[in-house]
Motif scaffolding. Structure first.
Motif, PDB file in Angstrom:
ATOM      1  N   THR A 165      -3.355 -19.263   4.165  1.00 40.63           N
ATOM      2  CA  THR A 165      -3.688 -17.999   4.807  1.00 40.63           C
ATOM      3  C   THR A 165      -3.574 -17.192   4.776  1.00 40.63           C
ATOM      4  N   ILE A 166      -3.925 -15.483   4.226  1.00 40.44           N
ATOM      5  CA  ILE A 166      -3.181 -14.907   4.529  1.00 40.44           C
ATOM      6  C   ILE A 166      -4.371 -13.951   5.639  1.00 40.44           C
ATOM      7  N   TYR A 167      -3.404 -13.953   7.216  1.00 36.92           N
ATOM      8  CA  TYR A 167      -4.790 -13.095   8.209  1.00 36.92           C
ATOM      9  C   TYR A 167      -4.348 -12.171   8.030  1.00 36.92           C
ATOM     10  N   LYS A 168      -3.329 -10.926   7.546  1.00 35.81           N
ATOM     11  CA  LYS A 168      -2.931 -10.133   7.519  1.00 35.81           C
ATOM     12  C   LYS A 168      -2.438  -9.242   6.596  1.00 35.81           C
ATOM     13  N   ALA A 169      -3.304  -7.702   5.522  1.00 35.01           N
ATOM     14  CA  ALA A 169      -2.273  -7.088   4.798  1.00 35.01           C
ATOM     15  C   ALA A 169      -2.637  -6.048   5.229  1.00 35.01           C
ATOM     16  N   THR A 170      -2.091  -5.255   5.469  1.00 31.19           N
ATOM     17  CA  THR A 170      -2.183  -4.054   5.444  1.00 31.19           C
ATOM     18  C   THR A 170      -1.253  -2.885   4.620  1.00 31.19           C
ATOM     19  N   PHE A 171      -0.951  -1.739   4.542  1.00 30.00           N
ATOM     20  CA  PHE A 171      -0.650  -0.810   4.152  1.00 30.00           C
ATOM     21  C   PHE A 171      -0.738   0.488   5.110  1.00 30.00           C
ATOM     22  N   LYS A 172       1.050   0.657   4.954  1.00 31.54           N
ATOM     23  CA  LYS A 172       1.820   2.041   5.811  1.00 31.54           C
ATOM     24  C   LYS A 172       2.503   3.314   5.252  1.00 31.54           C
ATOM     25  N   GLU A 173       2.209   4.579   5.245  1.00 25.68           N
ATOM     26  CA  GLU A 173       3.093   5.120   4.252  1.00 25.68           C
ATOM     27  C   GLU A 173       3.533   5.934   5.415  1.00 25.68           C
ATOM     28  N   THR A 174       4.957   5.416   4.951  1.00 21.94           N
ATOM     29  CA  THR A 174       6.291   6.996   5.613  1.00 21.94           C
ATOM     30  C   THR A 174       6.676   7.731   4.980  1.00 21.94           C
ATOM     31  N   LYS A 175       7.760   8.618   5.284  1.00 17.01           N
ATOM     32  CA  LYS A 175       8.087   9.423   4.313  1.00 17.01           C
ATOM     33  C   LYS A 175       8.587   9.499   3.393  1.00 17.01           C
ATOM     34  N   LYS A 176       9.401   8.547   3.068  1.00 16.48           N
ATOM     35  CA  LYS A 176      10.035   7.875   1.509  1.00 16.48           C
ATOM     36  C   LYS A 176       9.304   6.767   0.844  1.00 16.48           C
ATOM     37  N   HIS A 177       8.630   5.868   1.346  1.00 17.50           N
ATOM     38  CA  HIS A 177       7.642   4.713   0.873  1.00 17.50           C
ATOM     39  C   HIS A 177       6.674   3.963   1.757  1.00 17.50           C
ATOM     40  N   TYR A 178       5.540   3.537   0.454  1.00 16.36           N
ATOM     41  CA  TYR A 178       4.787   2.911   0.747  1.00 16.36           C
ATOM     42  C   TYR A 178       4.980   1.767   0.676  1.00 16.36           C
TER      43      TYR A 178
END
Lengths: 240, 240
Positions: A165-178
């Protein structure tokens, strides 16, 4: 007395967590440090293995020792005997039935993609792939959430259950990264890297966003993208 | 045709810039990449050596080649053949009398001290020393500025002039680091690390701030602190 420990490590120079014949594993290095510190044999039991080159911010293990040592003293004394790319962050006494793997409720992994070509200094901790369509990857991401048979997204081991089970799958963009983060009850061998490999193919326009659903339904690993490189993967946290 | 190149590297896994018998130097790795790229022998001439474990953000070298290749093509093609811990940032044609070492007007080095114990991931790029009196170190810092005989702050090589000029010696505090930067006309072997070693002893209260002046006046190396570790040192920039 049973203790639990939280450890972070740079996986670059190790052949994974578990000790192997002819290859240095992180487990064996930690056990050696305990031996040097306590003059006793201490076997450690981790919440799970990480593969060659994979990093950890908060791996957990437990061990038994008759020594009654203060938590801070344990941490300081073992860190003094560990190489600097393995750092014990916390050690504390736990109930005798605590088990790093069996007691774990869930885990978080993150995968770090670089927005620009890696520098000489960042290259072990991210993966750069040019011209990714991040929107397409994000469209595919929610399809991982829920309880599925992840046989198509792992290196299958016979008789090992593949329903997770995957509860959460999230994406975040920072200054240098995905940064892609996955929180699930447990993970199979190469599972996150296989999921990321497929997302990357989607980002490159070589696979459709709908492929995730199709692989989960058919369990057909040959449809998935190539397993993404180890150096972008971090075991973030184990929840109990 | 003569070219100049700017290169950054993580010095952790190399035995310094210069090629040595039985030890891999950065120079030899770059020359090999050029050989693979051009099928010709290209000898590179750096602005100066860096020692084992020392990093560079902007090391400079020059080389000659009959090949008339576009700067961006040079950079891309050589980087494809270099390990990821060495990254060429720029290559451009220069006048035939340009010489990376002889034409250099000045250089900047920085030394990075950590405010907290290093993590598994930061340990190659900083040095942590607990309980430093940063104010005392800052009191001593301006004494380096000016033209002095730095014989007491280097590994002395016979007949090599030891009078050097430091134009600027600055301190900066960031969230995680104390950064000491030195801008000078040129630097001797182990000079910055020897200066930092002495500043660290001052920070630990083991030497007085006035020792800097005394060593510069007496050239007595035995008064200086132990050479600071390589991994905190970065060659930042060469000025022409």
């Amino acid at each position: 007395m049973r203790y639990m420990a939280v450890v972070s490590y740079d996986g670059t120079n190790y052949h994974g967590f578990q000790s192997q014949i002819n290859a240095i594993g992180i487990q064996q290095v930690i056990e050696k440090a305990f031996r040097l510190m306590t003059q006793t044999e201490i076997k450690i039991h981790s919440a799970g293995r990480t593969d060659k080159g994979v990093h950890a911010l908060g791996q957990v293990f437990h061990f038994d020792s008759k020594l009654n040592i203060e938590p801070q003293t344990w941490v300081r004394a073992v860190n003094q005997r560990l190489p600097l790319d393995i750092r014990v962050k916390k050690i504390k006494p736990v109930k005798s039935d605590f088990h790093a793997r069996h007691s774990a409720k869930s885990k978080t992994y993150k995968y770090v993609l670089a927005k620009k070509p890696s520098t000489a200094f960042s290259k072990n901790y991210e993966v750069y792939i040019p011209n990714l369509n991040i929107e397409a990857m994000n469209d595919a991401l929610p399809h991982f959430i829920g309880t599925h048979d992840f046989k198509g997204f792992c290196q299958y081991v016979k008789d090992k259950p593949t329903i997770k089970t995957i509860y959460k799958a999230t994406f975040k963009e920072t200054k240098k990264h995905y940064i892609f983060t996955f929180h699930g009850n447990s993970f199979l061998k190469y599972m996150v890297r296989s999921m990321m490999g497929t997302l990357i193919q989607i980002g490159l326009g070589k696979l459709e966003s709908t492929i995730v659903k199709e692989i989960l339904e058919t369990q057909n690993r040959s449809l998935a993208g190539k397993t993404a490189e180890a150096r972008g993967l971090f075991l973030v946290k184990i929840y109990y």
